[in-house]
Design a protein around this motif. Structure first.
Motif, PDB file in Angstrom:
ATOM      1  N   ILE A   1      -2.238  -1.361  -3.616  1.00 47.68           N
ATOM      2  CA  ILE A   1      -3.294  -0.406  -3.254  1.00 47.68           C
ATOM      3  C   ILE A   1      -2.679   0.978  -3.207  1.00 47.68           C
ATOM      4  O   ILE A   1      -1.650   1.193  -2.543  1.00 47.68           O
ATOM      5  N   ILE A   2      -3.292   1.921  -3.918  1.00 50.21           N
ATOM      6  CA  ILE A   2      -2.822   3.310  -3.943  1.00 50.21           C
ATOM      7  C   ILE A   2      -3.966   4.205  -3.476  1.00 50.21           C
ATOM      8  O   ILE A   2      -5.070   4.156  -4.033  1.00 50.21           O
ATOM      9  N   LEU A   3      -3.701   5.006  -2.466  1.00 47.89           N
ATOM     10  CA  LEU A   3      -4.703   5.920  -1.917  1.00 47.89           C
ATOM     11  C   LEU A   3      -4.452   7.333  -2.430  1.00 47.89           C
ATOM     12  O   LEU A   3      -3.314   7.800  -2.459  1.00 47.89           O
ATOM     13  N   SER A   4      -5.512   8.007  -2.829  1.00 45.82           N
ATOM     14  CA  SER A   4      -5.426   9.410  -3.238  1.00 45.82           C
ATOM     15  C   SER A   4      -6.268  10.247  -2.285  1.00 45.82           C
ATOM     16  O   SER A   4      -7.117   9.724  -1.564  1.00 45.82           O
ATOM     17  N   GLU A   5      -6.055  11.540  -2.295  1.00 44.05           N
ATOM     18  CA  GLU A   5      -6.782  12.404  -1.369  1.00 44.05           C
ATOM     19  C   GLU A   5      -6.999  13.783  -1.982  1.00 44.05           C
ATOM     20  O   GLU A   5      -6.341  14.179  -2.947  1.00 44.05           O
ATOM     21  N   LYS A   6      -7.959  14.489  -1.390  1.00 43.21           N
ATOM     22  CA  LYS A   6      -8.256  15.860  -1.778  1.00 43.21           C
ATOM     23  C   LYS A   6      -8.669  16.621  -0.524  1.00 43.21           C
ATOM     24  O   LYS A   6      -9.510  16.143   0.247  1.00 43.21           O
ATOM     25  N   SER A   7      -8.077  17.783  -0.341  1.00 40.67           N
ATOM     26  CA  SER A   7      -8.336  18.615   0.842  1.00 40.67           C
ATOM     27  C   SER A   7      -8.110  17.825   2.126  1.00 40.67           C
ATOM     28  O   SER A   7      -8.908  17.861   3.068  1.00 40.67           O
ATOM     29  N   LYS A   8      -7.035  17.032   2.144  1.00 38.66           N
ATOM     30  CA  LYS A   8      -6.615  16.238   3.306  1.00 38.66           C
ATOM     31  C   LYS A   8      -7.639  15.169   3.697  1.00 38.66           C
ATOM     32  O   LYS A   8      -7.684  14.735   4.848  1.00 38.66           O
TER      33      LYS A   8
ATOM     34  N   ILE B   1       0.845  -1.195   0.000  1.00 33.74           N
ATOM     35  CA  ILE B   1       0.000   0.000   0.000  1.00 33.74           C
ATOM     36  C   ILE B   1       0.879   1.243   0.000  1.00 33.74           C
ATOM     37  O   ILE B   1       1.911   1.290   0.688  1.00 33.74           O
ATOM     38  N   THR B   2       0.489   2.217  -0.821  1.00 33.24           N
ATOM     39  CA  THR B   2       1.205   3.487  -0.891  1.00 33.24           C
ATOM     40  C   THR B   2       0.190   4.611  -1.118  1.00 33.24           C
ATOM     41  O   THR B   2      -1.015   4.361  -1.152  1.00 33.24           O
ATOM     42  N   THR B   3       0.702   5.812  -1.272  1.00 29.02           N
ATOM     43  CA  THR B   3      -0.167   6.981  -1.338  1.00 29.02           C
ATOM     44  C   THR B   3       0.137   7.801  -2.581  1.00 29.02           C
ATOM     45  O   THR B   3       1.000   7.446  -3.389  1.00 29.02           O
ATOM     46  N   ARG B   4      -0.573   8.884  -2.727  1.00 28.23           N
ATOM     47  CA  ARG B   4      -0.237   9.876  -3.747  1.00 28.23           C
ATOM     48  C   ARG B   4       1.049  10.589  -3.316  1.00 28.23           C
ATOM     49  O   ARG B   4       1.467  10.507  -2.146  1.00 28.23           O
ATOM     50  N   PRO B   5       1.735  11.293  -4.217  1.00 33.05           N
ATOM     51  CA  PRO B   5       2.922  12.055  -3.799  1.00 33.05           C
ATOM     52  C   PRO B   5       2.548  13.151  -2.799  1.00 33.05           C
ATOM     53  O   PRO B   5       1.496  13.789  -2.912  1.00 33.05           O
TER      54      PRO B   5
ATOM     55  N   GLY C   1     -10.010   8.442  -2.985  1.00 34.04           N
ATOM     56  CA  GLY C   1      -9.866   7.451  -4.045  1.00 34.04           C
ATOM     57  C   GLY C   1      -8.987   6.288  -3.625  1.00 34.04           C
ATOM     58  O   GLY C   1      -8.065   6.451  -2.816  1.00 34.04           O
ATOM     59  N   MET C   2      -9.300   5.104  -4.159  1.00 32.72           N
ATOM     60  CA  MET C   2      -8.509   3.899  -3.881  1.00 32.72           C
ATOM     61  C   MET C   2      -8.374   3.094  -5.168  1.00 32.72           C
ATOM     62  O   MET C   2      -9.377   2.712  -5.772  1.00 32.72           O
ATOM     63  N   THR C   3      -7.142   2.862  -5.584  1.00 26.35           N
ATOM     64  CA  THR C   3      -6.852   2.029  -6.759  1.00 26.35           C
ATOM     65  C   THR C   3      -6.304   0.687  -6.276  1.00 26.35           C
ATOM     66  O   THR C   3      -5.340   0.649  -5.517  1.00 26.35           O
TER      67      THR C   3
ATOM     68  N   PHE D   1      -5.314   6.708   8.462  1.00 30.40           N
ATOM     69  CA  PHE D   1      -6.168   5.751   7.748  1.00 30.40           C
ATOM     70  C   PHE D   1      -5.376   4.503   7.360  1.00 30.40           C
ATOM     71  O   PHE D   1      -5.871   3.375   7.489  1.00 30.40           O
ATOM     72  N   ILE D   2      -4.143   4.680   6.916  1.00 31.53           N
ATOM     73  CA  ILE D   2      -3.289   3.543   6.535  1.00 31.53           C
ATOM     74  C   ILE D   2      -2.985   2.673   7.758  1.00 31.53           C
ATOM     75  O   ILE D   2      -2.974   1.440   7.680  1.00 31.53           O
ATOM     76  N   ALA D   3      -2.764   3.322   8.898  1.00 31.87           N
ATOM     77  CA  ALA D   3      -2.489   2.558  10.128  1.00 31.87           C
ATOM     78  C   ALA D   3      -3.672   1.671  10.492  1.00 31.87           C
ATOM     79  O   ALA D   3      -3.492   0.513  10.917  1.00 31.87           O
ATOM     80  N   ASP D   4      -4.893   2.187  10.318  1.00 31.07           N
ATOM     81  CA  ASP D   4      -6.082   1.371  10.599  1.00 31.07           C
ATOM     82  C   ASP D   4      -6.229   0.235   9.596  1.00 31.07           C
ATOM     83  O   ASP D   4      -6.634  -0.874   9.957  1.00 31.07           O
ATOM     84  N   LEU D   5      -5.907   0.511   8.321  1.00 30.14           N
ATOM     85  CA  LEU D   5      -5.986  -0.543   7.303  1.00 30.14           C
ATOM     86  C   LEU D   5      -4.972  -1.654   7.572  1.00 30.14           C
ATOM     87  O   LEU D   5      -5.252  -2.832   7.321  1.00 30.14           O
ATOM     88  N   GLN D   6      -3.799  -1.292   8.086  1.00 30.27           N
ATOM     89  CA  GLN D   6      -2.786  -2.301   8.398  1.00 30.27           C
ATOM     90  C   GLN D   6      -3.242  -3.219   9.529  1.00 30.27           C
ATOM     91  O   GLN D   6      -2.883  -4.404   9.556  1.00 30.27           O
ATOM     92  N   LYS D   7      -4.034  -2.668  10.453  1.00 33.57           N
ATOM     93  CA  LYS D   7      -4.575  -3.505  11.532  1.00 33.57           C
ATOM     94  C   LYS D   7      -5.709  -4.394  11.027  1.00 33.57           C
ATOM     95  O   LYS D   7      -5.922  -5.491  11.542  1.00 33.57           O
TER      96      LYS D   7
END
Length: 372
Positions: free
Chosen positions: A196-203, A146-150, A207-209, A159-165
């Protein structure tokens, strides 16, 4: 002299006008002297027929709101009246009163031609040989990167920490300045099965790919890749009275995926989790599809022994129920997914072929049409 003349002229004109106004009136009966006239305007309004037209055509917002409230009141009154008539008629005929099921978008949905049942032999044969069959047969365990947008914000890491659990074997790698194609190659070389790639807008995560990286034996092609719109993200710490996850492998609940596309998407989400659940952990991850929105939740089911008062009640009522109470405790995180597109192979927006893409103007012609 001039002032007295003006006064006389004014009073004469006043008496003439009052005489003209009182000429058409009927003399008041002496028995009604001192009594107020009865206003019959309310009776006229009460005799008016029920307003059946929705007042959405009224331009004035305040008036429209007022009329809409009256419209709903009259609509409910008519509904109760019809219900009482039906019950009365049924009692007179000696029949049972059948309660009508409420009309919802779910039970009035348009029939989708690709709807299939889980026990369909053709569907079972296809699913036994698709890309996700090794995970459901437990011959291969998933390993997810799992990674994120730049340049992600701090909120995304919670959110990633919760997904890892929630998801076992989920490994986080920082995005830095690598492209998605480079990350796919990197993950494939290190035996990762999913990306899994997570994107975000306004923090806020929006989006999830999800891309499947293992090549299929028949087609020698990896994939598919799906993009979901993410909404209503609530991390575990913001859920009231939440529990804490343990290291046990959770059970998986896939519900509401009825079409061919829905089966494919459900199996793709299910392939992220191992299928040798550890039941002693009593943890369940649910993907509940309703009206093409996939609600993701994680719960722990708890068994509490009944107290003395509840046990005595069971003995008095001679109820042979279980001696324990069952309840759910939410663990988190909580979020919703909505499928935007499904693509063959790994991520390639330029040359990739799309299995399905959501086109709002062409597909969303009615609120009662769902695709999953």
């Amino acid at each position: 002299k001039s002032l007295s003349f003006k006064k006389e002229h004014f009073f004469s004109r006043f008496h003439q006008r009052s005489a003209v106004l009182t000429m058409g009136k009927k003399p008041v009966d002496p028995s009604l002297a001192g009594k107020k006239p009865i206003n019959t305007a309310k009776d006229v309004k009460a005799n008016k027929p029920a307003m059946r037209r929705n007042p959405s055509h009224i331009v004035n917002k305040m008036k429209r709101t007022e009329m809409y409230g009256k419209y709903l009141q009259q609509k409910n009154a008519l509904r109760k009246e019809e219900k009482l008539k039906r019950e009365k008629k049924a009692h007179e005929l000696g029949e049972e009163v059948v309660k009508r099921a409420p009309r919802t978008l779910d039970n009035t949905r348009e029939l989708e031609p690709t709807m299939v049942s889980a026990e369909d032999p053709e569907v079972m044969a296809d699913e036994a040989d698709d890309e996700f069959a090794p995970y459901f047969s437990e011959s291969e365990k998933p390993k997810i990167l799992i990674t994120t947008r730049p340049f992600p914000s701090q909120n995304l890491f919670y959110f990633i920490a919760d997904l890892q659990k929630m998801v076992p074997s989920l490994h986080f790698y920082p995005r830095k300045k690598f492209t998605i194609k480079d990350i796919c190659k990197f993950a494939t070389n290190r035996d990762f099965t999913h990306l899994i790639i997570l994107s975000e807008k306004s923090k806020q995560c929006n989006g999830m790919t999800i891309s499947h990286l293992r090549k299929h034996e028949d087609t020698t092609m990896a994939g598919p890749t799906a993009f979901f719109k993410v909404s209503n993200v609530i991390t575990a710490k913001n859920i009231p009275h939440h529990g804490s996850q343990t290291s046990h492998i959770p059970e998986l609940n896939l519900h509401g995926f009825g079409t061919r596309l829905g089966h494919r998407v459900g199996r793709m989400l299910g392939s992220i989790f191992p299928h040798d659940a550890q039941f002693q952990g009593r943890q369940v991850v649910s993907f509940h599809n309703q009206r093409d929105y996939i609600f993701v939740r994680q719960h722990r089911y708890v068994f509490d022994e009944k107290n003395e008062k509840q046990k005595n009640k069971m003995i008095e009522s001679k109820d042979a129920g279980p001696p324990v109470n069952t309840r759910l405790q939410e663990l988190g995180p909580r979020f919703s997914l909505k499928l935007r597109w499904l693509q063959e192979g790994t991520f390639d927006t330029k040359h990739g072929e799309y299995e399905w893409i959501h086109k709002r103007k062409e597909m969303d012609t009615t609120r009662r049409k769902f695709h999953l």
